[in-house]
Design an enzyme around this catalytic site. Structure first.
Site, mmCIF file in Angstrom:
data_model
loop_
_atom_site.group_PDB
_atom_site.id
_atom_site.type_symbol
_atom_site.label_atom_id
_atom_site.label_comp_id
_atom_site.label_asym_id
_atom_site.label_seq_id
_atom_site.Cartn_x
_atom_site.Cartn_y
_atom_site.Cartn_z
ATOM 1 N N GLY A 10 -7.451 1.788 16.998
ATOM 2 C CA GLY A 10 -6.517 2.304 16.000
ATOM 3 C C GLY A 10 -7.260 2.916 14.832
ATOM 4 O O GLY A 10 -7.979 2.212 14.112
ATOM 5 N N GLY A 12 -6.057 4.409 12.009
ATOM 6 C CA GLY A 12 -5.058 4.696 10.999
ATOM 7 C C GLY A 12 -5.460 4.254 9.612
ATOM 8 O O GLY A 12 -6.647 4.159 9.278
ATOM 9 N N SER A 129 -3.723 -5.776 12.652
ATOM 10 C CA SER A 129 -2.407 -5.248 12.314
ATOM 11 C C SER A 129 -1.553 -6.338 11.685
ATOM 12 O O SER A 129 -1.736 -7.528 11.963
ATOM 13 C CB SER A 129 -1.700 -4.727 13.566
ATOM 14 O OG SER A 129 -2.452 -3.744 14.222
ATOM 15 N N LEU A 220 2.663 -11.874 5.624
ATOM 16 C CA LEU A 220 4.064 -11.545 5.365
ATOM 17 C C LEU A 220 4.496 -12.074 4.009
ATOM 18 O O LEU A 220 5.205 -11.398 3.258
ATOM 19 C CB LEU A 220 4.956 -12.137 6.465
ATOM 20 C CG LEU A 220 4.726 -11.659 7.904
ATOM 21 C CD1 LEU A 220 5.757 -12.287 8.829
ATOM 22 C CD2 LEU A 220 4.789 -10.147 7.998
ATOM 23 N N CYS A 275 4.376 -1.272 4.380
ATOM 24 C CA CYS A 275 4.319 -2.733 4.536
ATOM 25 C C CYS A 275 5.505 -3.495 3.973
ATOM 26 O O CYS A 275 6.055 -4.369 4.656
ATOM 27 C CB CYS A 275 3.041 -3.270 3.892
ATOM 28 S SG CYS A 275 1.549 -2.840 4.800
ATOM 29 N N ARG A 442 9.618 7.173 -12.750
ATOM 30 C CA ARG A 442 8.434 6.297 -12.806
ATOM 31 C C ARG A 442 8.036 5.912 -14.226
ATOM 32 O O ARG A 442 7.019 5.249 -14.431
ATOM 33 C CB ARG A 442 7.251 7.000 -12.131
ATOM 34 C CG ARG A 442 7.448 7.212 -10.639
ATOM 35 C CD ARG A 442 7.443 5.916 -9.868
ATOM 36 N NE ARG A 442 7.649 6.131 -8.440
ATOM 37 C CZ ARG A 442 7.562 5.176 -7.530
ATOM 38 N NH1 ARG A 442 7.294 3.946 -7.892
ATOM 39 N NH2 ARG A 442 7.779 5.453 -6.252
#
Length: 479
Positions: A10, A12, A129, A220, A275, A442
């Site tokens: 991966g 990424g 991941s 998490l 995320c 913002r």
């Protein structure tokens, strides 16, 4: 085992920067980043990398071709490696059981099956991941069910804690590295092998070891807690607008409490990125599967508040423009989900732009790092619109902010890029339609100075004087 060769599956946002820094700090380890995408690997081997991250270009330039390699030869990468990172995409499922909440682990499973098929020697397989709790168990079952004679696997969890825009600093000066593994002699030995890699530059006291499941849940939990803080301050921004309080002053007062601290207390149009939403949905699904509906509902409210903030902000834009934006030109400044990255995943700008398009607006969009093709991809995605041709007709991508604002009825600022603070707003005011509106999503602009120029200004969490002066006060550049 002495780790001499590392392979990452991966190339990424996680695999590329992580392995580039490992190569920089571990010059005696050969690091190969593999991906099926020829285009992506070619970009990693070019002068224009596929992702923008401050400091990444320099790290890659120092190591590429020496002990850092980018390749589509996955078989060689797996066969040579002592340690393999699985760093593939884990999107939220769009159909089937757990649709809209559960993580789709098809790429993780595919990576595990490739390793099982191609490996001919012992491997430490590291789950990099972000995955649901017990995902390592899936990898373990696949590998051990397909083990060749004489090949042994150890599976570790090593979640990343990178913030896009500061990923290289986060890797080099990591507050903590978390490694989870099995509580067996071989499992503990594998943990120590990975610790040894990180100890090339990370103090041992900053490396935390746990069991596999704690490691997965900690990732998490970390993202859920950070998103929760953003939703908390955003909920108070609505109260501030209704009462006359200033959310920045409230955040400063609350943040001075050492038990709370000042980080992630900046009110805005909402959080985005790859995320936060995905991981909270993952956590919600886990809680539902464990028959913990009250816990699931708690974390669902964090997402509900984030959606509410985007809706509230966009509604304010439409209402201020006389409750119609049909055929009006609106300049959208910023499309990435935060500054210093070209990542648009779950960017609040997508919702804002699509809602304005649905109301008939014509958008002039400028972002300093997001490619035009990526902006159009996000706005014409079937999950976003059923009328991509109308979107293409009403969206124009610009290469400067000044070009985007020319002839605009309003500016909607969606990303906190530093360059937006230094624009010549006197010059901008002169080329806009009147009355000229600025919606600062913002809270980064000097609102009083903008009002003195003549703008109608609205922002998050603060009431502003709705009556700007009738004439500009000379040329003024934002500080």
């Amino acid at each position: 085992m002495v780790i001499e060769k590392i392979c990452c599956l991966g190339a990424g946002y996680v695999g590329g920067p992580t392995c580039s820094v490992i190569a920089l700090k571990c010059p005696n380890i050969k690091v190969t980043v593999c991906d099926k995408s020829v285009e992506r690997i070619n970009q990693w081997n070019s002068d224009k990398l596929p992702i923008y991250e401050p400091g990444l270009d320099d790290v890659v330039r120092q190591c590429r071709g020496k002990n850092l390699f980018f390749s589509t030869d996955i078989a060689q990468g797996i066969q040579e490696a002592d340690l393999i990172f699985i760093s593939v995409n884990t999107p939220t499922k769009t159909f089937g059981n757990g649709k809209g909440r559960a993580a789709d682990l098809k790429y993780v499973e595919s990576a595990a099956r490739m390793i099982a098929d191609l490996a001919t020697s012992n491997k430490i397989v590291v789950e990099k991941s972000t995955v649901p709790v017990k995902a390592a168990e899936i990898i373990m079952k696949i590998l051990r069910a397909n083990t060749k004679p004489g090949v042994n696997y150890q599976i570790l969890s090593n979640p990343e804690f990178l913030a896009e825009g500061t990923a290289i600093v986060d890797l080099i000066e990591a507050e903590r590295v978390l490694i989870g593994g099995e509580d067996t002699p071989d499992g503990q030995k594998a943990i120590q092998e990975l610790c040894w890699v990180y100890e090339h530059w990370i103090p041992a006291k900053n490396i935390l070891t746990t069991n596999t499941w704690s490691s997965e849940l900690s990732k998490l939990a970390a993202n859920a807690f950070l998103a929760q803080r953003i939703s908390s301050i955003n909920s108070l921004s609505a109260v501030c607008e209704a009462t006359g309080a200033d959310v920045s002053e409230v955040a400063r007062a609350v943040g001075r409490d050492s038990r709370i601290g000042p980080k992630f207390l900046e009110a805005s149009i909402g959080f985005g990125g790859s995320c936060f939403q995905k991981d909270i949905l993952n956590l919600i699904y886990l809680c539902e599967c464990l028959n913990l509906p009250e816990v699931a509902a708690y974390w669902q409210q964090v997402l509900n508040l984030n959606d509410y903030q985007k809706i509230r902000f966009t509604r304010k834009v439409i209402e201020s423009l006389f409750n119609t934006v049909t055929d009006k030109n609106i300049a959208v400044l910023g499309f990435s989900f935060k500054k210093n990255t070209g990542d648009t995943r779950e960017s609040p700008a997508i919702y804002v732009s699509q809602t304005l398009l649905d109301e008939g607006a014509k958008l002039n969009i400028y972002d300093p790092k997001v490619e035009p093709d990526q902006i159009m991809y996000e706005l014409t995605n079937p999950y976003v619109t059923s009328e991509p041709e109308i979107v293409k007709k009403n969206v124009e991508i610009h290469d400067t902010a000044y070009s985007a604002v020319t002839g605009a009825h309003a500016i909607v600022l969606c990303t906190e890029w530093d360059e937006f603070k230094t624009l010549d707003f006197q010059k901008i005011y002169e080329v806009m339609m009147k009355p000229a509106y600025i919606f600062d999503g913002r809270k980064i602009l000097n609102h009083e100075r903008l009002q003195n120029i003549g703008f109608h200004v609205q922002t998050i969490g603060k009431r502003l004087n709705r009556m700007p002066s009738n004439r500009a006060q000379g040329s003024q550049t934002m500080p």
